[in-house]
Enzyme design. Structure first.
Site, PDB file in Angstrom:
ATOM      1  N   SER A  88      30.709  37.634  51.193  1.00 23.53           N
ATOM      2  CA  SER A  88      29.517  36.985  50.711  1.00 23.53           C
ATOM      3  C   SER A  88      28.490  36.743  50.912  1.00 23.53           C
ATOM      4  CB  SER A  88      30.187  36.006  49.722  1.00 23.53           C
ATOM      5  OG  SER A  88      28.728  35.969  48.808  1.00 23.53           O
ATOM      6  N   TYR A 135      32.365  26.724  47.445  1.00 22.18           N
ATOM      7  CA  TYR A 135      32.261  28.230  47.687  1.00 22.18           C
ATOM      8  C   TYR A 135      31.543  28.924  49.110  1.00 22.18           C
ATOM      9  CZ  TYR A 135      31.401  32.951  45.637  1.00 22.18           C
ATOM     10  OH  TYR A 135      31.771  34.731  46.124  1.00 22.18           O
TER      11      TYR A 135
HETATM   12  P1  NAD Z   1      36.068  39.288  39.605  1.00 19.92           P
HETATM   13  O1  NAD Z   1      35.869  37.221  38.704  1.00 19.92           O
HETATM   14  O2  NAD Z   1      35.483  40.109  37.969  1.00 19.92           O
HETATM   15  O3  NAD Z   1      36.988  39.742  40.293  1.00 19.92           O
HETATM   16  C1  NAD Z   1      38.649  39.244  40.480  1.00 19.92           C
HETATM   17  C2  NAD Z   1      39.111  39.557  40.132  1.00 19.92           C
HETATM   18  O4  NAD Z   1      40.255  38.207  40.667  1.00 19.92           O
HETATM   19  C3  NAD Z   1      40.091  39.100  39.191  1.00 19.92           C
HETATM   20  O5  NAD Z   1      41.168  40.801  38.477  1.00 19.92           O
HETATM   21  C4  NAD Z   1      40.713  38.216  38.800  1.00 19.92           C
HETATM   22  O6  NAD Z   1      41.823  37.782  38.021  1.00 19.92           O
HETATM   23  C5  NAD Z   1      41.096  37.673  40.218  1.00 19.92           C
HETATM   24  N1  NAD Z   1      41.926  36.541  40.999  1.00 19.92           N
HETATM   25  C6  NAD Z   1      41.798  35.764  40.938  1.00 19.92           C
HETATM   26  N2  NAD Z   1      41.861  34.539  40.808  1.00 19.92           N
HETATM   27  C7  NAD Z   1      43.242  35.062  41.599  1.00 19.92           C
HETATM   28  C8  NAD Z   1      44.393  34.651  42.108  1.00 19.92           C
HETATM   29  N3  NAD Z   1      45.017  32.784  42.150  1.00 19.92           N
HETATM   30  N4  NAD Z   1      45.805  36.340  42.135  1.00 19.92           N
HETATM   31  C9  NAD Z   1      45.726  36.871  41.972  1.00 19.92           C
HETATM   32  N5  NAD Z   1      44.484  37.251  41.435  1.00 19.92           N
HETATM   33  C10 NAD Z   1      42.921  36.639  41.161  1.00 19.92           C
HETATM   34  O7  NAD Z   1      34.772  38.566  40.913  1.00 19.92           O
HETATM   35  P2  NAD Z   1      34.211  39.738  42.072  1.00 19.92           P
HETATM   36  O8  NAD Z   1      32.522  38.639  41.329  1.00 19.92           O
HETATM   37  O9  NAD Z   1      34.374  40.753  41.399  1.00 19.92           O
HETATM   38  O10 NAD Z   1      35.254  38.972  43.189  1.00 19.92           O
HETATM   39  C11 NAD Z   1      35.499  39.928  43.894  1.00 19.92           C
HETATM   40  C12 NAD Z   1      35.013  39.547  44.929  1.00 19.92           C
HETATM   41  O11 NAD Z   1      33.421  39.045  45.630  1.00 19.92           O
HETATM   42  C13 NAD Z   1      35.567  37.345  45.496  1.00 19.92           C
HETATM   43  O12 NAD Z   1      36.320  36.989  46.291  1.00 19.92           O
HETATM   44  C14 NAD Z   1      33.686  36.712  45.554  1.00 19.92           C
HETATM   45  O13 NAD Z   1      33.418  36.055  45.840  1.00 19.92           O
HETATM   46  C15 NAD Z   1      33.443  38.446  45.774  1.00 19.92           C
HETATM   47  N6  NAD Z   1      31.748  38.050  45.887  1.00 19.92           N
HETATM   48  C16 NAD Z   1      30.793  37.933  44.564  1.00 19.92           C
HETATM   49  C17 NAD Z   1      30.070  38.005  44.096  1.00 19.92           C
HETATM   50  C18 NAD Z   1      29.467  38.345  42.700  1.00 19.92           C
HETATM   51  O14 NAD Z   1      28.265  37.906  42.605  1.00 19.92           O
HETATM   52  N7  NAD Z   1      30.204  38.911  42.088  1.00 19.92           N
HETATM   53  C19 NAD Z   1      28.521  37.718  45.393  1.00 19.92           C
HETATM   54  C20 NAD Z   1      29.471  38.196  46.404  1.00 19.92           C
HETATM   55  C21 NAD Z   1      30.658  38.343  46.616  1.00 19.92           C
END
Ligand code: NAD
Length: 260
Positions: free
Chosen positions: A143, A156
């Site tokens: 991130s 985070y």
């Molecule tokens: P999201 O919530 O849409 O997707 C996350 C997925 O992970 C979900 O399907 C959830 O069910 C699954 N998950 C969560 N905990 C879990 C566990 N303990 N075991 C198995 N599955 C689990 O979120 P996203 O935004 O797509 O996040 C994905 C990655 O991207 C993360 O690492 C997040 O930190 C990173 N990220 C997100 C953003 C943002 O702004 N959305 C920015 C930078 C990085």
């Protein structure tokens, strides 16, 4: 020709958001993708959309055994493993150091670090042996919060810095057999779950406000969606990047040139 034709990929958190977009693109580019996620409903949806191009495993990234089972199932189904994408993560809702209490610290810290950091470690450990056989690669979703403050709260941000450290150490230890890299998305319009002990720190924001806030915080003024990041994953997963390891591709609208 499709860029990932014949490749076998294991990805965590593919039922939603960035992981789902990467899964979809990898399948379109010819890969077979095994997804570990705790969301049964999200996995069912994926199965309906992609049928036998995807193998859905319900489980928890904090459980090492769940990764072992997923890797075994991927190898049984596809005969090998080429790529591991560590992606499942949770958010702390911008929890401020000055506001968190000692009681909340132990629960919320443990939960977030166990999912975000130990979850990546578990997946890397479970898949390394198979990736070594194929000269494969790992990709970590980190991130902008892995470089800069205020992309999340105190836990985070610390967890995203830790993921980058883990990625670099693995790139060092696993060379020359396995490449290990990361993609650092900026604020993106996804559900990005806040769960359990982290919920008290979250202020609900409606999607329009969130889009405006994301746009205002990056120089390219993009309200990024999950699809905006898939090109970086595709590059790192493919042979095109065979000389790249230990690197982070920032896909964040230009946070590094934000200025003051
Ligand atoms: P999201 O919530 O849409 O997707 C996350 C997925 O992970 C979900 O399907 C959830 O069910 C699954 N998950 C969560 N905990 C879990 C566990 N303990 N075991 C198995 N599955 C689990 O979120 P996203 O935004 O797509 O996040 C994905 C990655 O991207 C993360 O690492 C997040 O930190 C990173 N990220 C997100 C953003 C943002 O702004 N959305 C920015 C930078 C990085």
């Amino acid at each position: 020709m499709a860029q990932l034709s014949g490749k076998s990929v294991y990805l965590t958190g593919g039922a939603s958001g960035i992981g789902k977009a990467v899964t979809e693109t990898f399948i379109q580019e010819g890969a077979f993708v095994t997804v570990l996620d705790k969301s049964a409903a999200g996995l069912e949806q994926l199965k309906q959309e992609y049928g036998d191009r995807v193998l859905c495993m319900e489980g928890d990234v904090t459980e090492y055994e769940d990764h072992i089972n997923a890797v075994r199932a991927a190898v049984e189904a596809a005969g090998k493993l080429d790529v591991f994408v560590a992606n499942a993560g949770v958010f702390d809702g911008f929890a401020k150091f000055s506001e968190v209490t000692p009681e909340a610290m132990s629960d919320a810290y443990d939960l977030l670090f166990t999912i975000n950091v130990k979850g990546y470690f578990n997946g890397a450990k479970a898949s390394a042996e198979e990736l070594k056989k194929t000269n494969g690669n790992m990709i970590f979703t980190v991130s902008g919060a892995g470089f800069y403050p205020d992309g999340g709260g105190v836990w985070y941000t610390a967890s995203k810095h830790a993921q980058i450290g883990l990625m670099r150490q693995l790139a060092f230890e696993l060379a020359p057999d396995i490449r290990v890299n990361a993609v650092a998305p900026g604020g993106t319009l996804t559900a990005l779950n806040v769960i359990g002990p982290l919920k008290p720190f979250v202020t609900a924001v409606d999607p329009d406000m969130k889009a405006k806030s994301i746009k205002s915080r990056n120089p390219l003024r993009i309200a990024m969606t999950s699809e905006d990041h898939v090109g970086a994953y595709l590059l790192l997963a493919s042979h095109q990047s065979r000389a790249i390891t230990g690197e982070v591709i920032s896909s964040d609208g230009g946070l590094a040139v934000r200025g003051l």
